[in-house]
Design a protein around this motif. Sequence first.
Motif, short mmCIF file in Angstrom:
data_model
loop_
_atom_site.label_atom_id
_atom_site.label_comp_id
_atom_site.label_asym_id
_atom_site.label_seq_id
_atom_site.Cartn_x
_atom_site.Cartn_y
_atom_site.Cartn_z
N THR A 1 -4.43 8.77 -9.57
CA THR A 1 -4.94 8.04 -8.41
C THR A 1 -5.84 8.94 -7.56
N THR B 1 1.76 5.35 -7.46
CA THR B 1 1.34 3.99 -7.78
C THR B 1 2.54 3.15 -8.21
N ASP C 1 -5.72 1.74 -12.93
CA ASP C 1 -5.00 2.98 -12.59
C ASP C 1 -3.51 2.67 -12.67
#
Length: 171
Positions: free
Chosen positions: A20, A39, A58
């Motif tokens: 990220t 995340t 992502d």
Amino acid sequence: GLKKKEINVLCIGLDNSGKTTIINKLKPEKTQAQDIVPTVGFTVEKFISQSLNFTVFDMSGSGRYRNLWEHYYKTAQAVIFVLDSSDKLRMVVAKEELDMLLQHPEITQRRVPILVFANKMDLKDSLSPVQCSNKMGLHDLTNKPWHICASNGLTGEGLNDGVDWLTDQIR
Ligand code: GTP
Ligand code: MG
């Protein structure tokens, strides 16, 4: 003007490797997030290079979400695999995850360029890209275009090298 080509990229790698952070650094400065947290599931991000509009999935690298990765193999035209080059203990886990990707039918049957970031190059005991590729067995990967570069997700060092390579692979 000419429309840029669209490309879907899957960004994977173990939790805490810096996915990220790297993707955030590739976004226009104004749209960059200030705080980055682990995340949950995945997020979809966009950034541009000279000739391409990137859409990046992502993914979370946490063990409890890694089963999501394979659902996005099909739409991935390229893969960014992020390594924490200082995390020697988990390099073998990272290799297992990369091997799962490489053995998946959605990947074996298509030409999918694999860009590996040997991230956290700034840390004292980080492994060089050559050492990382040895540990990851990248030299056995002869049926896919691949490239590894050292990166620092915090400063952005090394990211352009990787994105330029990826851009060349798609044109
Ligand atoms: P998940 O979303 O949990 O899969 O993790 P991630 O791979 O997205 O990692 P994230 O970008 O959240 O970064 C994890 C930690 O590593 C954060 O504290 C970042 O600031 C740090 N980090 C990222 N890149 C670098 C780097 O190049 N060097 C150093 N020293 N730290 C980094
Ligand atoms: Mg993340």
